[in-house]
Design a protein around this motif. Structure first.
Motif, PDB file in Angstrom:
ATOM      1  N   VAL A   1       0.933  11.185 -13.832  1.00 20.99           N
ATOM      2  CA  VAL A   1       0.155  10.376 -12.892  1.00 20.99           C
ATOM      3  C   VAL A   1      -0.106   8.996 -13.473  1.00 20.99           C
ATOM      4  N   ILE A   2      -0.449   8.945 -14.771  1.00 21.13           N
ATOM      5  CA  ILE A   2      -0.708   7.662 -15.419  1.00 21.13           C
ATOM      6  C   ILE A   2       0.554   6.804 -15.443  1.00 21.13           C
ATOM      7  N   VAL A   3       1.678   7.416 -15.817  1.00 20.65           N
ATOM      8  CA  VAL A   3       2.937   6.671 -15.856  1.00 20.65           C
ATOM      9  C   VAL A   3       3.306   6.184 -14.465  1.00 20.65           C
ATOM     10  N   ALA A   4       3.155   7.051 -13.464  1.00 26.19           N
ATOM     11  CA  ALA A   4       3.484   6.655 -12.096  1.00 26.19           C
ATOM     12  C   ALA A   4       2.614   5.500 -11.631  1.00 26.19           C
ATOM     13  N   ASN A   5       1.315   5.561 -11.937  1.00 24.03           N
ATOM     14  CA  ASN A   5       0.418   4.474 -11.559  1.00 24.03           C
ATOM     15  C   ASN A   5       0.752   3.185 -12.292  1.00 24.03           C
ATOM     16  N   LEU A   6       1.152   3.306 -13.560  1.00 23.46           N
ATOM     17  CA  LEU A   6       1.537   2.119 -14.323  1.00 23.46           C
ATOM     18  C   LEU A   6       2.769   1.465 -13.709  1.00 23.46           C
ATOM     19  N   LEU A   7       3.763   2.274 -13.369  1.00 20.34           N
ATOM     20  CA  LEU A   7       4.974   1.735 -12.737  1.00 20.34           C
ATOM     21  C   LEU A   7       4.654   1.118 -11.380  1.00 20.34           C
ATOM     22  N   VAL A   8       3.744   1.761 -10.638  1.00 15.06           N
ATOM     23  CA  VAL A   8       3.340   1.215  -9.344  1.00 15.06           C
ATOM     24  C   VAL A   8       2.637  -0.121  -9.520  1.00 15.06           C
ATOM     25  N   ASP A   9       1.748  -0.217 -10.512  1.00 20.15           N
ATOM     26  CA  ASP A   9       1.048  -1.473 -10.757  1.00 20.15           C
ATOM     27  C   ASP A   9       2.022  -2.597 -11.099  1.00 20.15           C
ATOM     28  N   ILE A  10       3.021  -2.258 -11.921  1.00 18.08           N
ATOM     29  CA  ILE A  10       4.018  -3.268 -12.283  1.00 18.08           C
ATOM     30  C   ILE A  10       4.826  -3.687 -11.050  1.00 18.08           C
ATOM     31  N   GLY A  11       5.278  -2.679 -10.285  1.00 21.01           N
ATOM     32  CA  GLY A  11       6.009  -3.000  -9.064  1.00 21.01           C
ATOM     33  C   GLY A  11       5.149  -3.743  -8.059  1.00 21.01           C
TER      34      GLY A  11
ATOM     35  N   PRO B   1       0.816  -1.224   0.000  1.00 27.43           N
ATOM     36  CA  PRO B   1       0.000   0.000   0.000  1.00 27.43           C
ATOM     37  C   PRO B   1       0.843   1.263   0.000  1.00 27.43           C
ATOM     38  N   VAL B   2       2.040   1.196   0.597  1.00 29.01           N
ATOM     39  CA  VAL B   2       2.912   2.371   0.642  1.00 29.01           C
ATOM     40  C   VAL B   2       3.411   2.707  -0.765  1.00 29.01           C
ATOM     41  N   VAL B   3       3.847   1.694  -1.501  1.00 23.37           N
ATOM     42  CA  VAL B   3       4.325   1.913  -2.866  1.00 23.37           C
ATOM     43  C   VAL B   3       3.201   2.431  -3.752  1.00 23.37           C
ATOM     44  N   THR B   4       2.007   1.887  -3.579  1.00 25.83           N
ATOM     45  CA  THR B   4       0.859   2.358  -4.357  1.00 25.83           C
ATOM     46  C   THR B   4       0.599   3.840  -4.126  1.00 25.83           C
ATOM     47  N   GLN B   5       0.563   4.235  -2.867  1.00 22.42           N
ATOM     48  CA  GLN B   5       0.323   5.643  -2.548  1.00 22.42           C
ATOM     49  C   GLN B   5       1.465   6.522  -3.019  1.00 22.42           C
ATOM     50  N   PHE B   6       2.684   6.011  -2.947  1.00 19.60           N
ATOM     51  CA  PHE B   6       3.852   6.784  -3.374  1.00 19.60           C
ATOM     52  C   PHE B   6       3.766   7.135  -4.856  1.00 19.60           C
ATOM     53  N   GLY B   7       3.380   6.170  -5.680  1.00 23.16           N
ATOM     54  CA  GLY B   7       3.250   6.447  -7.112  1.00 23.16           C
ATOM     55  C   GLY B   7       2.202   7.498  -7.401  1.00 23.16           C
ATOM     56  N   ILE B   8       1.083   7.421  -6.706  1.00 16.90           N
ATOM     57  CA  ILE B   8       0.014   8.403  -6.908  1.00 16.90           C
ATOM     58  C   ILE B   8       0.479   9.797  -6.489  1.00 16.90           C
ATOM     59  N   ASP B   9       1.092   9.894  -5.310  1.00 17.76           N
ATOM     60  CA  ASP B   9       1.524  11.193  -4.793  1.00 17.76           C
ATOM     61  C   ASP B   9       2.639  11.792  -5.639  1.00 17.76           C
TER      62      ASP B   9
END
Length: 317
Positions: free
Chosen positions: A296-306, A241-249
């Motif tokens: 934001v989209i790129v960050a979320n995509l990278l978060v989803d992959i991670g 959850p921390v990585v997910t929020q980090f990508g969004i922020d």
């Protein structure tokens, strides 16, 4: 085709759809703006003939569906139009300011992620102890202090008081040089202070939940060391959850650094947005909006992959 590849392709399709929806909303915003475009360009004293000429030059006299098609066509060629104020391409204006904002956001991101995770783990593994109570007080202070207040306090202390003692932190310089870090350290801290507190609370809550799981208790019963249980079994699961929020922020923060850049005199995207709103420069505002959406989209995509690597169950969802 592997599950990871299908997962990435699915997220890419979602990203394209989101970008198209945002661009459509931006186009609608352009046409419902309370101040006509031609009036912004021509100024308050422009004649009717001048305003009509501006509309023809911009293609605003054509049907809306034609304008929408041309708008999407320009976006496909990375053409965001020209500024109404100085006539420069919007991509050039953003490109000149973007490196400063990226350095600001990335530096602050490293500070708040590492600081939040470390203090959160420390607090969770020593629950109800003195360090845990100290961290709780820090979180309350951090969440109650707006970034602009922290920026003003740091600016007053380090650029005024310490400079009187011959210590200078607020100097300009090229990237990756000592002067650069001395210039950026205060904006990084100001931007990261509230986020460190938020990520400390998030990490602490996630770690406490994970440390109470059956598989963690089983690992302890097997005689594994405390360090191995916490960092090998607990932290990996708690980071999702921390990585997910980090990508969004991290993605969203690129367009919301206005106050920090204003206080420290950094000529970044935030300053560009502030000036464009004040002058009614719609193409620049739209361009920055689309740029932030893209990040934001790129960050979320990278978060989803991670996220899929941290938790393999996500690949099948």
């Amino acid at each position: 085709m592997s599950a990871v590849i299908r997962f990435v392709i699915r997220r890419l399709l979602y990203a394209v759809i989101v970008l198209w929806l945002v661009s459509t909303l931006v186009f609608v915003f352009l046409h419902v703006s309370p101040v006509p475009v031609e009036r912004v360009i021509g100024g308050p004293r422009a004649t009717t003939d001048t305003l009509n000429q501006i509309r023809r030059n911009l293609g605003l006299d054509q049907p809306v569906i034609v304008q929408y098609g041309q708008f999407l066509g320009r976006l496909l060629h990375a053409n965001l139009g020209d500024s109404y104020i100085n006539g420069e391409p919007v991509t050039t204006l953003i490109g000149d300011r973007l490196p400063t904002t990226l350095w600001l956001v990335l530096g602050a991101g490293v500070i708040w992620f590492v600081g939040g995770v470390v203090t959160g783990v420390l607090s969770a593994t020593r629950a109800r102890s003195l360090p845990d109570r100290v961290v709780t007080v820090f979180v309350l202070i951090g969440l109650s202090t707006p970034p602009f207040v922290m920026a003003l306090v740091l600016l007053y202390l380090f650029s005024t008081k310490l400079s009187e003692a011959g210590i200078y932190f607020f100097e300009a310089g090229p990237p990756l040089q000592m002067h650069f870090f001395r210039r950026m350290i205060l904006p990084w801290i100001a931007l990261a202070f509230l986020m460190v507190a938020a990520y400390t609370r998030l990490t602490r809550g996630a770690m406490l939940d994970v440390l109470g799981e059956d598989y963690v208790r089983t690992a302890r019963a097997k005689g594994l060391s405390r360090r191995r249980v916490v960092y090998r079994h607990g932290l990996r699961a708690a980071l999702t959850p921390v990585v997910t929020q980090f990508g969004i922020d991290l993605g969203a923060l690129i367009g919301s650094t206005i106050v920090t850049e204003k206080v420290f005199g950094l000529q970044g995207v935030g300053q560009l947005v502030y000036q464009s709103i004040a002058l009614g420069d719609t193409p620049v505002i739209i361009g920055v909006t689309l740029m932030v959406t893209f990040f934001v989209i790129v960050a979320n995509l990278l978060v989803d992959i991670g996220y899929s690597f941290l938790d393999p169950r996500v690949r099948l969802s």
